[in-house]
Structure formats: C-alpha cells, structure tokens
Design a protein around this motif. Sequence first.
Motif, PDB file in Angstrom:
ATOM      1  N   GLY A  77       0.812  -1.211   0.000  1.00 36.42           N
ATOM      2  CA  GLY A  77       0.000   0.000   0.000  1.00 36.42           C
ATOM      3  C   GLY A  77       0.842   1.255   0.000  1.00 36.42           C
ATOM      4  O   GLY A  77       0.521   2.243  -0.668  1.00 36.42           O
ATOM      5  N   ALA A  80       2.332   1.767  -3.474  1.00 39.13           N
ATOM      6  CA  ALA A  80       1.295   2.191  -4.411  1.00 39.13           C
ATOM      7  C   ALA A  80       0.971   3.669  -4.220  1.00 39.13           C
ATOM      8  O   ALA A  80       0.852   4.421  -5.203  1.00 39.13           O
ATOM      9  CB  ALA A  80       0.040   1.347  -4.220  1.00 39.13           C
ATOM     10  N   ASP A  81       0.837   4.104  -2.972  1.00 39.68           N
ATOM     11  CA  ASP A  81       0.524   5.507  -2.699  1.00 39.68           C
ATOM     12  C   ASP A  81       1.678   6.420  -3.108  1.00 39.68           C
ATOM     13  O   ASP A  81       1.458   7.509  -3.657  1.00 39.68           O
ATOM     14  CB  ASP A  81       0.224   5.709  -1.212  1.00 39.68           C
ATOM     15  CG  ASP A  81      -1.098   5.085  -0.796  1.00 39.68           C
ATOM     16  OD1 ASP A  81      -1.937   4.833  -1.679  1.00 39.68           O
ATOM     17  OD2 ASP A  81      -1.281   4.846   0.406  1.00 39.68           O
ATOM     18  N   GLN A  86      -2.470   2.867  -7.700  1.00 37.94           N
ATOM     19  CA  GLN A  86      -3.151   1.605  -7.377  1.00 37.94           C
ATOM     20  C   GLN A  86      -3.311   0.688  -8.590  1.00 37.94           C
ATOM     21  O   GLN A  86      -3.251  -0.535  -8.457  1.00 37.94           O
ATOM     22  CB  GLN A  86      -4.520   1.902  -6.765  1.00 37.94           C
ATOM     23  CG  GLN A  86      -4.465   2.346  -5.315  1.00 37.94           C
ATOM     24  CD  GLN A  86      -3.888   3.731  -5.138  1.00 37.94           C
ATOM     25  OE1 GLN A  86      -4.078   4.602  -6.001  1.00 37.94           O
ATOM     26  NE2 GLN A  86      -3.177   3.957  -4.045  1.00 37.94           N
ATOM     27  N   SER A 136      -4.493  -2.268  -2.729  1.00 37.04           N
ATOM     28  CA  SER A 136      -4.774  -1.310  -3.809  1.00 37.04           C
ATOM     29  C   SER A 136      -6.128  -1.534  -4.460  1.00 37.04           C
ATOM     30  O   SER A 136      -6.767  -0.578  -4.904  1.00 37.04           O
ATOM     31  CB  SER A 136      -3.661  -1.387  -4.865  1.00 37.04           C
ATOM     32  OG  SER A 136      -2.430  -0.973  -4.318  1.00 37.04           O
ATOM     33  N   GLY A 212      -6.524   5.663 -10.138  1.00 42.00           N
ATOM     34  CA  GLY A 212      -5.459   4.832  -9.605  1.00 42.00           C
ATOM     35  C   GLY A 212      -4.137   4.964 -10.319  1.00 42.00           C
ATOM     36  O   GLY A 212      -3.265   4.103 -10.170  1.00 42.00           O
TER      37      GLY A 212
END
Length: 508
Positions: A77, A80-81, A86, A136, A212
């Motif tokens: 996570g 991804a951020d 995502q 995600s 995303g």
Amino acid sequence: MATAITDPAEAGKSWLGHPRGLFLLFFVEMWERFSFYGMRALLIFYLTQHFLFSDRDASYAYGAYMSLIYISPLMGGYLADRYLGQRKAVLFGGIVIAIGHLILGMESDNAGSMGLGLFWLGLATVITGTGFLKSSASALVGQLYPRDDMRRDPAYTIFYMGINVGGTIGPIICGYLGQVWGWHWGFGAASVGMTAGALGFAFCKPMLQGKGEPADPVRLAEKVGGLISREWLVYLLSLLAIPVCWFLIQNHNIVGWGLGIAGPLMVGYILWEAFGRLHGADRHRMLAALFLLVINPIFWGLYEQTGSSLNLFADRYTDRTMLGVDVPASVFQSLNAAYILIFGPVMAGLWIWLARRGWEPSTPAKFGIAIVLVGVGFLVLDAGTGAPGTLTPILFIFLLYLCHTIGELCLSPVGLSAMSSLAPSRMVGLMMGIWFLAMALGEYAAGVISAATGNAEGVASRDAMLAVFDSIGWWSVGFGIAVMAVAPLVKRLMHTKQIDTKKGDIAR
C-alpha cells in the motif's frame, strides 16, 4: 498529479448504475480470493500429507504464512501511494501471485528438500503479490466515486460480494482437484484463476476511467542512474521481499518475536498519542479504539482454526459422506464465504431493524457477541462428537462454521468503520495499518493454538483436538460475556453521538 480520464467515452458508461470499473475490480478480487482460499484449503494437507510434517510444525508454518499475508499490504500500500498508483500495483500484484501459484503447482511431485524449498518460494511469492493487490484493489473502488457519492457504500457491498464468490468456489474447485486428482491440479487451478484476473485487468484498463494512476507519472518514468526507470526499480526492489518471506516462513519463531515486539509497541504508541497529544473526547475515542484493537487478534486467533486444526479434524474425524459421496475436507472451507453471501444481507438488515427501535448493540458489544459465537461454534462441535472411535456427523461442521461466520459478521464489517471514525483525521491511515497488524498477530496466534492440538511427532488424536476445542470454546464464551459487560463503558468513551453529528451515521 494523477492523469485524467484516458477514454472520455468510458465516463458515461455504467452497469447497474455503477461505473464499469467496479465490476472489473469485482472480477479481479473474485479471482484473487479464488486462488487464495483455494490454496489455503490445501495448505495444511499439503504439509502433513505430502511433506509429512507433524501437525504441530504444519500449524506453525500455516500461522507464519497467514500472518505475513496480512503484514504485506503495509508495504504494498505504501509503494502504491508513493510511487506506482493503485492500478499498476494491482496488475503487478496479480502477476506475482499467479507466478507464486504456478511455482506451487510445478514442484508438487517432489517431496524432497528441493521440492520443499520451491514450496516455500511459491508461498513467499504469493505473499509479496498479495501485498500489492489486496490493499490497492480496495482503494481503487473508493477512487471511482466522489467522497459524497451515495453509491460508495453499495459499491463496497458489491465488491465484498466478489470476495466471497471467489472464496466460495475456490476451495470447492481447488480443494477437490488437489485432494482427489493431485496436488498440482489444485495449485494449478489457483494459478489459472489469478492469471485470468490479471489478464482481464490489463486488457480492460479503460474501465477505470484513469483512476489509480501514479501521483507523479513523469518522476516514475525517470531513469535512475541513467540505467532503469524508477518504476521498474520499484518492481525489482519489491521482489527482494520474496527471499525475506521465504526465510521467515521457515523460521516462524522470528515472525512470532517480531509480532510480539510490534504488539506492545503498537499499544504504547496509541497510549502515548492518547495521553500525550490528545485531550477530552479525542483521548477517549483513542482508548476505545485500543480496546477494539486488543480484541481483534483474539477473535482471529480463534476463528482461523478454520484452515488448520478444524480442517484436519474434518479430514480425519468427521463423516464427510454426502449423498453417497465422500467429500474432500478442503471443500468445506467454502462454507464461510457461502454463509457470508447468504447471511451478510440478513445481518445488515437486522442491524437496521434493531437501530430503528433503539436496540442495536454498540460496536464493543458486537465484538463481545462475535467472541461468544466463535466459542459456541467449538462447543457445538464438541457436543456433536460421539463416543471414541466414531466419526462426527458433518452437520456439526456446518453448524460450527455458521456460528463462526455470524461472529465474523458482528466484528469484521464494523471494525474498520470504527477505526476510521474513532481515530483523528491525521491518524486514519495509520490506524487502518495497525488494525491489519493486529489481524496478523491473530493469524500467528491461530497457528500457535492449532499447534497445541497436535504433537511434535505426528498426527494429533481426536481426543487431544477436542480437549483444546472445548477449552478455547468455554474461555471464548466467558471472555465474550466479559466484553459485553464492559461494552457500555467503552461506548461512552466512543462519544458516538458527537461522531454522528460530524460524520453522519456510522456503525455503533
């Protein structure tokens, strides 16, 4: 900034009043859960029947694997951020998971040291991929809707259905193929499922309407050291988690020590926030959140006997004949997800009906009910077991999982809602991470409890298993009643009415 909608024509398309991207995510999550629960249904049998682990050693390995599954989204996570966005994280995670299941299937005919090493490698690969996909995919659902869109909650309900559809059919297909046709068929089916999900996600990218995407795509594409893009560097460095997980699964004591240290640190940090930086109602809410966090691993440590000790009990000491067919024990792992599909809407309607009359239990009371129900499940199984040498009727496995599932519906759906409502806005993400860390602690505890039913030499006896089930059943009921007794005090700490005024109706 994130990119805009890539296909303007997609913006006006919807199914059942929702963006088509929701159903793409439903599809991906369904296949991810298909592969995960399908493989989990076989895991304890593969260790005990193929590699001839003792029940105790197999249980420790199961607990280490499951705890790492719940820790890995913290890393996935974050990346991804911070870097990938995502969408890329889901695709990368899906590919890595599919490769992991493929490894599990390829080595299944070799029970030697090389085969065992590859088995650990397959599990480690699945753990790493799950860390990217699991966190995600859920975040992407929320990104498809504005914050004030009334369709958000129904969207997550649809997404949750995808999870449980996959969780229902995965153990039936993978479990049957693995135990009847051969291990490689079961693990291979899990790999096919995840491959289908990843391919569908890759080819249907326009459905996500540009959601995303990386926060800074230009920086992500930059060359690092003039050799490799930052994106590919993230991918390659992420794969270094595989050998780390490979090592940790084989050394469950290190996982246990790590979680044992992380737990008190987590409690200490929350107390420091509560008494050092917060005041009044905010301090009270943080203490209420801590109370719920402490209950969380207790519940999952008991509940997750499903894939370990209860799975072994169903295989060895239960009459699994249905309509003249001897049903493999792994197939019954589908009961939990099937019950959620059936009773999830019923429980949601029940809470609404009770709330309208002012009778709805508070969140801490629901946690107490959940603990009681999981204990009742074990006691039902114990009560349904006959004289020594007889097999337990399969009906009592159905009843046990029914009690456990209703318990899950009392705790799991309201837990994250409570974390988001009770935590200060600057700490919501952190509290979500701590919630999953607490679940990881529960998963490890599940392995320890399961190991207590066995012995270091080999197969656990029926009486030894039942003695543990009976003990944890009564302790669970007693502890759950105690939680319900203090629930009114914890509810006052939550200052629920103030939260309702500021944030709207929440799970109480």
